[in-house]
Structure formats: structure tokens, C-alpha cells
Design an enzyme around this catalytic site. Structure first.
Site, PDB file in Angstrom:
ATOM      1  CG  ASP A 152     -21.311  62.593  25.682  1.00  0.00           C
ATOM      2  OD1 ASP A 152     -21.176  61.512  25.086  1.00  0.00           O
ATOM      3  OD2 ASP A 152     -21.798  63.601  25.150  1.00  0.00           O
ATOM      4  CG  ASP A 305     -24.834  63.202  20.619  1.00  0.00           C
ATOM      5  OD1 ASP A 305     -24.556  64.126  21.413  1.00  0.00           O
ATOM      6  OD2 ASP A 305     -23.972  62.563  19.985  1.00  0.00           O
TER       7      ASP A 305
END
Lengths: 429, 318
Positions: A152, A305
Site C-alpha cells: 500500500d 485509509d
């Protein structure tokens, strides 16, 4: 030590439960669920008029520790989680150093055990140093407790690496989480490419950069049979690709963030660096497609997130500002305001996306209210009106596009393993 | 609404998107009076005596910085130039801190040019002196937009219903964006053309007409505004070669015949002669390129005057 939650509206998506009742907790586990429970010596939590749900799970946060503590650390990030009603967070490995071996996975878990306010699950790196070249020791990391692997922050540009990663991780039933955006195509863009970027003069990141990446990743998941999870889906094209892939039986799951589900690129007109995030806030048609995807099950989970940054990294010109902002403390309010109070989703649907959905993807033993289960519970007031004030937030990241907004819906108690870690907005641990 | 209540006093000039048509009219009208001063033998007037202006330039500029400097000096203000290379910026100081430092010195106006879009707005929120945007990245360059409109009106007598063709690299052009906002508000029809790789996606939604072929934009145009092509765009692969650009998109005498016979030819400068514009047209009778420079000075004098004094009548405030 017993805790009795009285007279709440119990919503448990795993069993399709939505009824008024009590929950009794003993020794950190749920010992009874029902009407008119009593327990001698138990602490009573009156939930009359409130909603009792499985503890919320955020499968995509950046706790920034080790190495980036000016942005956040495990203590501050997990307190933000507790304040927002989350009992479990899964942290991403793009720290300094990168979490790409079992010692680091174990170290994060140990520190979280001592300093964390909520449960922390670790996502290890897919590739060593997240460099996209060689696989990290996925088997070791999973044995040490990692629940998924991901590079990520970067796209796995090398298709062969993702192929082998999907194959190898499947040995350990470990999902591979993809940050799907073709970096060449996205270029040095600072916002969504469209009518707004056209007149702001800010370089754009086209939606198609995400679409082509998602398409390739799905094809590799289909070919290998590996479990693929697409992080922070932000485009209509990606939603449709995932929808079609699921119909074909591909093992693909996906998440969307509260901000991508509710904000458009119009926000960037303010040049407020709090609106700078990657993937960028998209135009209204993409937002609509995301909401539709969440509704029909194409998107399995809502994940924040949560990406806090230090003040000085955001207090700069838009193009130089860091991407991302914290989300743990605003997520529930944002989602309930925009999706529940508008009548588009039931409470149960949204709770499912914040509990059972992520729990299934990561193979967690939480996310459901059942006798014998770990007593991770969130009590929320869906009608509580409050105003976001980032100055008073637990996270170290103080820039949020929701700062100053009035929201409706808030967690009022967070319970981890039977212990109250947040009550009425105050973290008690 | 009567014109009498339009004022720009203490108003930040960040762009033409946020400027009303009546406000632009005021600037254009005031600039006409200012232009007379430029033609005087003794140019200096005492209007802004005791006022201080800082030109804070984070990007290289000759014409815009000189234009603002002379504009301030002709009106009697003290003008100081700060360029990024000679400032503390190279020592890693943040934009906010640089602005706070300049503010602490008691200046009245900060004229700022910066490579980042939105930096002028950032400045306006960070400090109290009036901010005039002299170009923020590819976002806006409001004084260029105003001087271009002033030049068009000087030659055509109006802006309404004119067909204005803007040719070239729209994607990276703050000049184009300020022109688009200003011209649309003043009722002109804006046509854009250039390589599609240099046209922002979805820009038609703002109300302009976008053409792939230059010829279509030029057809019957009253004004042709040619933008500078920066050579590094070719290196980034946005068009194959300067040669091909000149051949397919360059404005030359032959192409210009597609426009109205009396079409006005403009260029914000500095020109790449032989690339986006041919010398034969740049120096022709249709060219207003030198006039634009002079008008730029008048526009900047007008703005400095209006944001500090607010009034419309130059003599009355003396």
C-alpha cells in the site's frame, strides 16, 4: 468483572439481528444476549435509545509507527480509533522501516498490546522494503500474526510479482491488498482529472489510471485463484470491473473510504490541503457509482485509509502537501450523515460494512455479537448531532476535509474485550 | 446595481474566476486613465506616496515584475523586489513564514508569483496585506487576463459577442485560464485549439468551445491570442517535435487569413518566433503584442490604485 449493556437496539448483521435487548459480558467475552438480563455486581451501561453493534473494524489505517511518529504513533492512532468507535484497526506496513518481516510484525503487536487502546492487526509488506522486486517473507509474517500483505502506498507495477504474490500468499490464506493505480498514467497529478482540475490548473490523476490497474489485478487474481482485495476504490470503472469479476467468481473483495463515498473534487476548489488525498476526491458520477457499489455488495467494506500527517506537511502549497488525512474519528459520523440519514442505507447495512465485511476479508474472529465471542462492542447514537473539531482530536493529524462540519451520528462507547476504552467521546485508557 | 458602489479597496486580486464583471469594468475604465500618465513627460504622480509594495517572485519574470515595479513607482509608492533565489526560500523556509516576515515589515501590497497553483489564495489567508496574484502555477494570472481584455476593447470597442481564439498550450497556461474566466464573464465567445495533449480534459464544461484543429478555432475569429509553447513540454512527450508543432499549430500569415481581416493578434510573451507564431505576423499591422505590454502597465497601475485607494476618480483622490 462483568459489564451489562442494558436496553440497547442490538444490531448484528451476521445474524440479521435488529432488536432491543441486553448484552452481558463476562471475562472479556459475551456471556449472554437477550431481554431483561441481570447480573449481580455487574457494571451497568444504559444503552436506552442507543444502538449496540459489534466493535467497528477499520481494515486500512496508517499508525505511522515505527519511524513516522511526528504524524502518528500506536498510542495516538489507537486512541483516535477508540474515540471513533473502532475496536480493531489493521495497520499498513509503509512505515520506516517497512514492516516486511516477522520481527517487525511481532514488534508492532507487542507495542500495541502495551500502548494501544484498541486491537491492532498488522498488514505486512508484499515485497521486501515495498520495493516491488522480491516477495517478503509472507509465511513468517502470517505465522507471527499478519492478517494480509500489501505494498500500500504503491502499485505493484510488476505483474509477475503480483502473480507470484497472489499464489504464494494463498498458501497461508492471506489476502493481498492492492493499491491499484498505474503510476505512470497518474503521473505527478495532484487531484482528479476532470472539469475542476481543468480550471484550477492542477495536474490531474485520471480515473482510468485506477481502472487499468484494477483490471490487471483482477485478471491475475482470476488466473491464480489468489485472494485479492482492492483498497480505497474511487472510480466508477473500478466498481464495475469488481462487480463483473465477482459475478465470474473471482476471489476479489474491495473497500471504499468515507471520503470517496461522500466528497467530490469540487472540494479542491478551496485549495485546502486537507482535501488532498490519493486516490483523489473524484467527480460526482464516480461518487454515485461507489455508493451504488456499496449498496449492491460490490464493495464489501468501508475503511478509512486513516493517513495523518504532521502540521508542517500539510501547511504548504497544495502541490507540495502530503496526500491523506485522518479518518478514524469522523468515519462513523460521515457515513451515517450521508448514507443513513439520507435514507439510502439501513443502519444494519452500514454496520455490516464496518464490522462483518472487513472481518471476513481479514479472517478475524470478531465482527459479530454472539455468545462466546470476544466482547468487542460499539455503542452508538445515530442521532447525535456534533461538529468536527480537529483541534480536539486524538489523532496527531489535524487537517481533515470534514473539520468544522456538522455530522449526525457518533459512537458513544467503545468496548474492547469487555473493557470500556471510550465513553462519551473520552478515551478512558 | 449602480457602478458607484463597486470598489476593490483592500480586495485581494487572486484571479478572474472570483472577480465580478462590474469589478473588471472598473479596472478597465481606471486603466484608461492610467494610460495617460504613462504618456506624460513626467510620469510620477503622488497618489500612492507612503505606500509600500513588495514584489515577491518565486519564479523568474522580467516583464511582469518590471511592469508591477514601474506601476508602483509611477504612482509614487515604494517598491521592493524579492526574488526567490536571493531569499530565505533557498534555505528551506515555508511559504507561510516568508509571507509572515514580509508582513511584519508593514507592507501594503504583496504582488506574488509562485509556481504552485493556489499559492496566492494561501497567501491571502496567511497574511493581511492585499495580495495581488502575478501568476500561481497554471492556475491564474489575473493582470494578464485584464490587460488582454483591455487591449481587445481598445481595438474592438467591446468584448461582448466577439469570437476570441486562444491557441496553443492551454493545459499549462495560467494566461489562458484568466482569459477564459474574464472573457466569458464579459460576454465573449471563447474558442480553444491546440494539440489535444495540451488541452485540459473536460474544459468545455466551463463554457468554451474546444477544437482539435487550429483552423476551426481561427475561422472568423475577431481576436487570436497565441500562447507560448515551452520547449520542455516536447521533452515530456506531449508533442513530437517543435518542427511539427510549428507546421500544424503555428500561427502564420496563411492561417491568420482564416480569421476576420481585421483580427487582432496577441501573445502574452515571451515569444518563440518560428514555433507558435511566425515573425511575419508578430510584427504585422494586426499585432497588438507591444501594445499589450504598455497596457499591462496601465492595468497594474489601476489595480494598485484601486486596492489601496478604492476610489474611481484619480484626480479626486490626489
Amino acid at each position: 468483572m462483568k459489564l451489562l449493556i442494558k436496553s440497547g437496539r442490538i444490531i448484528n448483521p451476521a445474524t440479521n439481528t435488529d432488536e432491543i435487548g441486553d448484552v452481558l459480558i463476562d471475562q472479556g467475552r459475551i456471556s449472554a444476549i437477550g431481554g431483561q438480563l441481570t447480573a449481580e455486581g455487574a457494571e451497568i451501561l444504559d444503552a436506552t435509545g442507543l444502538v449496540v453493534t459489534p466493535g467497528l473494524i477499520d481494515m486500512h489505517v496508517h499508525l505511522r509507527e515505527p519511524g513516522l511518529e511526528a504524524k502518528e504513533d500506536i498510542a495516538s492512532g489507537t486512541r483516535a480509533a477508540a474515540a471513533g468507535g473502532f475496536t480493531t484497526v489493521a495497520c499498513m506496513p509503509n512505515t520506516r522501516p517497512i514492516i516486511d518481516n516477522s520481527i517487525l510484525v511481532a514488534g508492532i503487536q507487542q507495542r500495541a498490546h502495551h500502548e494501544g487502546a484498541v486491537r491492532v492487526k498488522v498488514i505486512g509488506a508484499l515485497s521486501k522494503g515495498q520495493e516491488g522486486k522480491e516477495l517478503a517473507e509472507i509465511g513468517d509474517m502470517v505465522e507471527a500474526g499478519a492478517v494480509a500483505v500489501s505494498d500500500d502506498g504503491h502499485y505493484v507495477a510488476n505483474a509477475k510479482l503480483l502473480r507470484t504474490g497472489l499464489e504464494y500468499a494463498s498458501i497461508f490464506d492471506c489476502p493481498v491488498i492492492s493499491h491499484a493505480e498505474d503510476e505512470e498514467l497518474a503521473g505527478e497529478g495532484y487531484m482528479h482529472e476532470g472539469a475542476v482540475s481543468a480550471m484550477l490548473g492542477l495536474k490531474g490523476r485520471p480515473a482510468v489510471a485506477e481502472d487499468v490497474a484494477v483490471a490487471r489485478d483482477i485478471l491475475l487474481a482470476e488466473y491464480t485463484g489468489g485472494a485479492l482485495h482492492i483498497a480505497h476504490v474511487s472510480t466508477a470503472g473500478a466498481v464495475e470491473l469488481i462487480r463483473q469479476a465477482k459475478k465470474r467468481g473471482v476471489r476479489v473483495t474491495a473497500e471504499a473510504t468515507p471520503h470517496h463515498l461522500t466528497l467530490t473534487d469540487e472540494e479542491v476548489k478551496s485549495f485546502n490541503t486537507a482535501t488532498k488525498v490519493n486516490p483523489p476526491l473524484r467527480s460526482a458520477d464516480h461518487v454515485e457509482a461507489l455508493v451504488a457499489g456499496l449498496k449492491d455488495g460490490t464493495l464489501d467494506a468501508i475503511a478509512t485509509d486513516h493517513a495523518p500527517h504532521a502540521f508542517e506537511e500539510k501547511d504548504v502549497e497544495f502541490r507540495y502537501a502530503a496526500n491523506g488525512f485522518p479518518g478514524l474519528e469522523t468515519a462513523l459520523g460521515v457515513v451515517l450523515t450521508a448514507l443513513y440519514h439520507t435514507g439510502r442505507f439501513s443502519l444494519s447495512e452500514l454496520v455490516g460494512k464496518l464490522t462483518l465485511g472487513p472481518a471476513r476479508i481479514l479472517g478475524l474472529d470478531t465482527g459479530s455479537l454472539e455468545v462466546g465471542a470476544l466482547a468487542d462492542i460499539t455503542v452508538l447514537d445515530p442521532d447525535k448531532v456534533w461538529t468536527v473539531n480537529m483541534k480536539e482530536s486524538y489523532t496527531r493529524g489535524k487537517h481533515s476535509p470534514f473539520d468544522g462540519r456538522e455530522l449526525k451520528g457518533k459512537a458513544v462507547a467503545t468496548i474492547v474485550a469487555g473493557r470500556i476504552v471510550m465513553k462519551n467521546g473520552e478515551v478512558t485508557i | 446595481m449602480s457602478k458607484g458602489i463597486v470598489t476593490l479597496k483592500n480586495r485581494d486580486i487572486l484571479g478572474l474566476e472570483t472577480m465580478a464583471a462590474a469589478e473588471m469594468e472598473l479596472v478597465l475604465d481606471t486603466a484608461r486613465e492610467m494610460k495617460n500618465i504613462i504618456d506624460r513627460d513626467i510620469k510620477k504622480v503622488p497618489t500612492l506616496r507612503g505606500k509600500s509594495i513588495v514584489n515577491l517572485f518565486f519564479e523568474n519574470s522580467t516583464r511582469t515584475r518590471t511592469s508591477f515595479e514601474l506601476a508602483g513607482k509611477y504612482l509614487g509608492a515604494d517598491v521592493v523586489n524579492i526574488s526567490a533565489s536571493g531569499s530565505s526560500v533557498s534555505k528551506g523556509e515555508s511559504l507561510r513564514d516568508t509571507l509572515l516576515t514580509v508582513e511584519a515589515m508593514g507592507v501594503d501590497i504583496i504582488v506574488m508569483r509562485h509556481e504552485a497553483e493556489g499559492s496566492a489564495k494561501f497567501a491571502s489567508e496567511a497574511v493581511s496585506p492585499v495580495i495581488i496574484n502575478a501568476g500561481d502555477g497554471a492556475h491564474e494570472h489575473p493582470t494578464q487576463g485584464l490587460l488582454d481584455m483591455f487591449t481587445i476593447r481598445q481595438h474592438k470597442g467591446r468584448l461582448e459577442d466577439l469570437k476570441v481564439a486562444i491557441i496553443g498550450d492551454i493545459l499549462h497556461s495560467r494566461v489562458a485560464r484568466s482569459n477564459i474566466w474574464g472573457l466569458l464573464k464579459m460576454g465573449a465567445q471563447v474558442h480553444l485549439a491546440g494539440p489535444q495533449t495540451l488541452l485540459p480534459r473536460d474544459i468545455a464544461q466551463v463554457g468554451v468551445t474546444v477544437h482539435k484543429r487550429v483552423e476551426d478555432a481561427l475561422e472568423g475569429a475577431d481576436v487570436v491570442n497565441v500562447l507560448r509553447i515551452q520547449k520542455e513540454r516536447q521533452q515530456k512527450g506531449l508533442f513530437p517535435s517543435a518542427r511539427e508543432y510549428a507546421r500544424i499549430f503555428g500561427i502564420n500569415a496563411h492561417r491568420l487569413t482564416l480569421a476576420q481581416p481585421d483580427a487582432l493578434l496577441m501573445h502574452p510573451g515571451p515569444m518563440n518566433r518560428g514555433l507558435e507564431i511566425s515573425p511575419e505576423v508578430a510584427y504585422s499591422g494586426q499585432s497588438a503584442i507591444q501594445e499589450q505590454v504598455k497596457n499591462g502597465l496601465a492595468i497594474r497601475m489601476a489595480l494598485l490604485f484601486l486596492v489601496l485607494m478604492g476610489g474611481k476618480n484619480l484626480e479626486a483622490s490626489n
